[in-house]
Design a protein around this motif. Structure first.
Motif, mmCIF file in Angstrom:
data_model
loop_
_atom_site.group_PDB
_atom_site.id
_atom_site.type_symbol
_atom_site.label_atom_id
_atom_site.label_comp_id
_atom_site.label_asym_id
_atom_site.label_seq_id
_atom_site.Cartn_x
_atom_site.Cartn_y
_atom_site.Cartn_z
ATOM 1 N N LEU A 106 -1.265 12.834 -7.447
ATOM 2 C CA LEU A 106 -2.584 13.053 -6.854
ATOM 3 C C LEU A 106 -2.465 13.679 -5.466
ATOM 4 O O LEU A 106 -1.444 13.507 -4.806
ATOM 5 N N PRO A 107 -3.530 14.349 -4.994
ATOM 6 C CA PRO A 107 -3.550 14.805 -3.598
ATOM 7 C C PRO A 107 -3.477 13.600 -2.650
ATOM 8 O O PRO A 107 -3.875 12.484 -3.008
ATOM 9 N N TYR A 108 -2.998 13.827 -1.432
ATOM 10 C CA TYR A 108 -2.740 12.717 -0.512
ATOM 11 C C TYR A 108 -3.972 11.866 -0.208
ATOM 12 O O TYR A 108 -3.870 10.648 -0.121
ATOM 13 N N LEU A 109 -5.162 12.467 -0.050
ATOM 14 C CA LEU A 109 -6.342 11.649 0.252
ATOM 15 C C LEU A 109 -6.736 10.770 -0.931
ATOM 16 O O LEU A 109 -7.106 9.610 -0.759
ATOM 17 N N ALA A 151 -13.368 -1.693 3.883
ATOM 18 C CA ALA A 151 -14.191 -0.503 4.110
ATOM 19 C C ALA A 151 -14.019 -0.035 5.548
ATOM 20 O O ALA A 151 -13.877 1.162 5.818
ATOM 21 N N THR A 152 -14.010 -0.991 6.461
ATOM 22 C CA THR A 152 -13.763 -0.668 7.861
ATOM 23 C C THR A 152 -12.401 0.000 8.009
ATOM 24 O O THR A 152 -12.268 1.056 8.623
ATOM 25 N N ASN A 153 -11.394 -0.623 7.403
ATOM 26 C CA ASN A 153 -10.043 -0.084 7.450
ATOM 27 C C ASN A 153 -9.975 1.281 6.774
ATOM 28 O O ASN A 153 -9.344 2.206 7.293
ATOM 29 N N LEU A 154 -10.618 1.414 5.635
ATOM 30 C CA LEU A 154 -10.586 2.667 4.876
ATOM 31 C C LEU A 154 -11.202 3.810 5.680
ATOM 32 O O LEU A 154 -10.640 4.900 5.755
ATOM 33 N N VAL A 155 -12.339 3.561 6.307
ATOM 34 C CA VAL A 155 -12.987 4.609 7.105
ATOM 35 C C VAL A 155 -12.099 5.017 8.281
ATOM 36 O O VAL A 155 -11.864 6.204 8.524
ATOM 37 N N LEU A 156 -11.600 4.015 9.003
ATOM 38 C CA LEU A 156 -10.764 4.315 10.169
ATOM 39 C C LEU A 156 -9.463 5.012 9.781
ATOM 40 O O LEU A 156 -9.062 5.998 10.408
ATOM 41 N N THR A 157 -8.793 4.506 8.750
ATOM 42 C CA THR A 157 -7.513 5.109 8.374
ATOM 43 C C THR A 157 -7.697 6.463 7.677
ATOM 44 O O THR A 157 -6.888 7.368 7.869
ATOM 45 N N TYR A 179 0.838 -1.204 0.000
ATOM 46 C CA TYR A 179 0.000 0.000 0.000
ATOM 47 C C TYR A 179 0.875 1.257 0.000
ATOM 48 O O TYR A 179 0.654 2.181 -0.767
ATOM 49 N N TYR A 180 1.886 1.282 0.877
ATOM 50 C CA TYR A 180 2.684 2.488 1.055
ATOM 51 C C TYR A 180 3.477 2.848 -0.197
ATOM 52 O O TYR A 180 3.582 4.022 -0.563
ATOM 53 N N VAL A 181 4.014 1.837 -0.871
ATOM 54 C CA VAL A 181 4.733 2.089 -2.126
ATOM 55 C C VAL A 181 3.773 2.672 -3.164
ATOM 56 O O VAL A 181 4.083 3.671 -3.835
ATOM 57 N N ILE A 182 2.598 2.065 -3.284
ATOM 58 C CA ILE A 182 1.600 2.572 -4.235
ATOM 59 C C ILE A 182 1.180 3.989 -3.852
ATOM 60 O O ILE A 182 1.080 4.876 -4.704
ATOM 61 N N TYR A 183 0.918 4.205 -2.557
ATOM 62 C CA TYR A 183 0.523 5.526 -2.060
ATOM 63 C C TYR A 183 1.555 6.586 -2.418
ATOM 64 O O TYR A 183 1.223 7.648 -2.948
ATOM 65 N N ARG A 184 2.822 6.297 -2.129
ATOM 66 C CA ARG A 184 3.878 7.292 -2.406
ATOM 67 C C ARG A 184 3.982 7.590 -3.900
ATOM 68 O O ARG A 184 4.172 8.732 -4.302
ATOM 69 N N ILE A 191 -6.819 6.650 -0.816
ATOM 70 C CA ILE A 191 -7.992 5.841 -1.153
ATOM 71 C C ILE A 191 -7.675 4.881 -2.290
ATOM 72 O O ILE A 191 -7.980 3.685 -2.212
ATOM 73 N N LEU A 192 -7.041 5.367 -3.339
ATOM 74 C CA LEU A 192 -6.723 4.512 -4.488
ATOM 75 C C LEU A 192 -5.715 3.423 -4.113
ATOM 76 O O LEU A 192 -5.864 2.269 -4.507
ATOM 77 N N ALA A 193 -4.712 3.760 -3.328
ATOM 78 C CA ALA A 193 -3.727 2.762 -2.898
ATOM 79 C C ALA A 193 -4.390 1.686 -2.048
ATOM 80 O O ALA A 193 -4.062 0.495 -2.158
ATOM 81 N N THR A 194 -5.325 2.073 -1.212
ATOM 82 C CA THR A 194 -6.060 1.107 -0.394
ATOM 83 C C THR A 194 -6.851 0.151 -1.281
ATOM 84 O O THR A 194 -6.820 -1.072 -1.075
#
Length: 128
Positions: free
Chosen positions: A35-38, A78-84, A24-29, A42-45
């Motif tokens: 893209l903006p961080y949010l 979805a649970t993880n996405l909402v919380l994170t 996830y973190y590699v994709i996120y970075r 979301i996309l990396a998740t």
């Protein structure tokens, strides 16, 4: 419920979570380069969700994949996405944390809840 079985699942869940978090973190970075961080979060998740499903089905809970489990598995994410997402937003926008680090911190709080939801979906009732 077999305590030893659950302890093994927790350890394997943590290992899968570490691998999935790294993915996830590699994709996120990479996504945050464009893209903006949010949006990157979301996309990396969403992109790391598929790998997480197969690792958890095979390695963590040692059960067989099925379309039903695959279709229900997003509930764990979805649970993880909402919380994170709430955590990332609060850490970055409210507390001023670096957006490169905030997702890792936010993920810590989501792990116990995500484990329980994943176990409920992926483990057949007779084995739970």
């Amino acid at each position: 419920m077999d305590t030893l079985l659950v302890k093994g699942q927790i350890v394997r869940f943590a290992l899968v979570g570490a691998v999935n978090t790294g993915t996830y973190y590699v994709i996120y970075r990479l996504l945050c380069l464009w893209l903006p961080y949010l949006a990157g979060h979301i996309l990396a998740t969403l992109l790391s969700m598929i790998g997480s499903f197969f690792m958890n089905v095979r390695f963590t809970y040692r059960t067989s994949p099925s379309w039903q489990k695959f279709l229900l598995f997003p509930l764990t994410n979805a649970t993880n996405l909402v919380l994170t997402t709430a955590g990332v937003y609060a850490l970055v926008s409210v507390l001023g944390m670096d957006p490169r680090i905030a997702p890792l911190v936010a993920a810590i709080g989501a792990v116990p809840v995500t484990f329980l939801v994943a176990r409920r979906i992926l483990v057949p009732a007779e084995r739970a």
